[in-house]
Design a protein around this motif. Structure first.
Motif, short mmCIF file in Angstrom:
data_model
loop_
_atom_site.label_atom_id
_atom_site.label_comp_id
_atom_site.label_asym_id
_atom_site.label_seq_id
_atom_site.Cartn_x
_atom_site.Cartn_y
_atom_site.Cartn_z
N ASP A 142 -15.18 40.91 31.14
CA ASP A 142 -16.53 41.55 31.84
C ASP A 142 -16.53 43.14 32.35
O ASP A 142 -15.39 43.37 32.03
CB ASP A 142 -17.00 40.81 32.88
N PRO A 143 -17.31 43.48 32.49
CA PRO A 143 -17.29 45.20 33.10
C PRO A 143 -16.16 45.20 34.17
O PRO A 143 -15.88 46.53 34.73
CB PRO A 143 -18.50 45.09 33.86
N LYS A 144 -16.10 44.01 35.59
CA LYS A 144 -14.97 44.51 36.42
C LYS A 144 -13.94 44.02 35.82
O LYS A 144 -12.62 43.92 36.64
CB LYS A 144 -15.61 43.00 37.20
N GLY A 145 -12.85 43.81 34.31
CA GLY A 145 -12.13 43.76 34.26
C GLY A 145 -11.40 41.70 33.70
O GLY A 145 -10.62 41.39 33.66
N ARG A 146 -12.44 41.15 34.50
CA ARG A 146 -12.40 39.81 34.94
C ARG A 146 -12.23 39.37 32.82
O ARG A 146 -13.58 39.58 32.88
CB ARG A 146 -12.99 39.20 35.23
N MET A 147 -11.50 38.28 32.74
CA MET A 147 -11.44 37.44 31.44
C MET A 147 -12.53 36.68 31.52
O MET A 147 -12.94 35.56 32.73
CB MET A 147 -10.55 36.95 30.81
N VAL A 148 -13.38 36.43 30.11
CA VAL A 148 -14.86 35.42 30.97
C VAL A 148 -14.21 34.29 29.19
O VAL A 148 -13.89 35.06 28.53
CB VAL A 148 -15.60 35.84 30.71
N ALA A 149 -14.24 33.67 29.16
CA ALA A 149 -13.99 32.42 28.32
C ALA A 149 -15.44 31.37 28.08
O ALA A 149 -15.92 30.75 28.87
CB ALA A 149 -13.07 31.60 28.54
N LEU A 150 -15.79 31.14 27.05
CA LEU A 150 -17.48 30.71 26.80
C LEU A 150 -16.73 29.07 25.29
O LEU A 150 -16.05 29.60 24.70
CB LEU A 150 -18.12 31.62 26.62
N GLY A 151 -17.11 28.66 25.43
CA GLY A 151 -16.97 27.50 24.66
C GLY A 151 -18.86 26.34 25.17
O GLY A 151 -19.33 26.85 26.27
N SER A 152 -18.67 25.60 23.83
CA SER A 152 -19.66 24.70 23.93
C SER A 152 -19.95 23.45 23.19
O SER A 152 -18.82 23.30 22.37
CB SER A 152 -20.82 25.84 23.49
N ILE A 153 -20.20 22.74 23.64
CA ILE A 153 -20.66 21.64 23.05
C ILE A 153 -22.44 20.84 22.42
O ILE A 153 -23.00 21.30 23.41
CB ILE A 153 -20.72 20.12 24.41
N SER A 154 -22.30 20.84 21.42
CA SER A 154 -23.64 20.71 20.76
C SER A 154 -23.33 18.94 20.60
O SER A 154 -23.06 18.30 20.29
CB SER A 154 -24.02 21.43 19.20
N VAL A 155 -24.79 18.07 21.10
CA VAL A 155 -24.83 16.58 20.76
C VAL A 155 -26.12 16.72 20.55
O VAL A 155 -26.63 16.84 21.30
CB VAL A 155 -24.16 15.96 21.98
N ASN A 156 -26.32 15.21 20.11
CA ASN A 156 -28.03 14.81 19.79
C ASN A 156 -28.07 14.23 21.52
O ASN A 156 -27.17 13.01 21.70
CB ASN A 156 -28.18 13.52 19.12
N VAL A 157 -29.46 13.36 21.67
CA VAL A 157 -29.96 13.14 22.66
C VAL A 157 -31.41 12.15 22.64
O VAL A 157 -32.12 13.03 22.09
CB VAL A 157 -29.61 13.44 24.45
N ARG A 158 -30.83 10.92 23.33
CA ARG A 158 -31.69 10.47 22.87
C ARG A 158 -33.00 10.52 23.82
O ARG A 158 -32.58 9.65 25.51
CB ARG A 158 -32.10 8.50 22.09
N HIS A 159 -34.16 10.11 23.80
CA HIS A 159 -34.86 10.52 25.43
C HIS A 159 -36.08 9.46 25.26
O HIS A 159 -37.14 9.46 24.31
CB HIS A 159 -35.67 11.53 26.05
N VAL A 160 -36.63 8.67 25.59
CA VAL A 160 -37.68 7.70 25.80
C VAL A 160 -38.59 8.06 26.69
O VAL A 160 -38.26 7.94 27.64
CB VAL A 160 -37.16 6.00 26.59
#
Length: 213
Positions: A142-160
């Protein structure tokens, strides 16, 4: 009332917020990562703030299956949604990219364990754990020199969800409307009376016919 995409994200935010801390305790080593400081329904990560990191963002959703009427009762249906959940970890300047990546990986692991072992997110939302997939991105700075790590979960959800009954909300019989007509030079001096009933655009146009002074 809330429903659809909004309700799905709200249920997941509450479920994760109530239960993620216990799983962080299981996966963390030497206190890393800490419990997420922000869990929200948003696509946008916090920008240039000391807090709230780490964070979990329940981001965009899409309906993957056509809406289906169920046997629960008239006006009730089940929607199946594809949901993306982002896990984001940022380190202090004293830590390196490996620390950021490890923190991100452990946060994703905690989320995975939570969604698999507790798939019921509220009364009407169920995580379909068999659909779960994960992705991690390269560590950034990031602009302040800090390390940023991203990840994601994709999942299906059923909604009544129950479709509202319009009869419970009533119907509009009449609208009282006052309209003042103007031109570029200002007021033309005609106002449709407050007790007039305007039933269509044509009626409004006829009522607003005026003579120039």
């Amino acid at each position: 009332m809330t429903g659809g995409h909004e309700a799905v994200k709200a249920d997941l935010v509450t479920h994760i917020g109530d239960n993620i801390a216990a799983w962080i305790t299981v996966v963390a080593e030497d206190g890393w990562p800490v419990v997420p400081q922000l869990i929200a329904a948003s696509d946008i990560l916090p920008v240039d703030e000391d807090k709230p990191w780490p964070c979990v963002m329940v981001a965009s959703t899409s309906m993957t299956d056509p809406t289906r009427t169920t046997s629960i009762g008239d006006g009730t249906f089940i929607g199946e949604y594809s949901v993306k959940i982002t896990a984001a970890v940022r380190t202090s300047k004293s830590k390196d990219d490996a620390d950021a990546a490890v923190g991100r990986d452990r946060l994703l692991l905690a989320l995975r364990y939570l969604l698999i072992t507790s798939p019921q997110a509220g009364e009407n939302t169920t995580v379909l754990a068999a659909s779960l997939t994960e992705q991690t991105d390269p560590v950034a700075v990031d602009p302040k020199g800090r390390m940023v790590a991203l990840g994601s979960i994709s999942v299906n959800v059923r909604h009544v969800e129950t479709i509202p009954d319009l009869d419970e909300y009533g119907t509009v019989d009449q609208i009282d409307l006052a309209v003042t007509v103007t031109d570029a030079q200002g007021m033309l001096g005609y106002t449709v009376p407050d007790d007039s009933t305007i039933s269509s655009t044509a009626t409004l146009a006829a009522a607003a016919t005026v003579e120039q002074p």
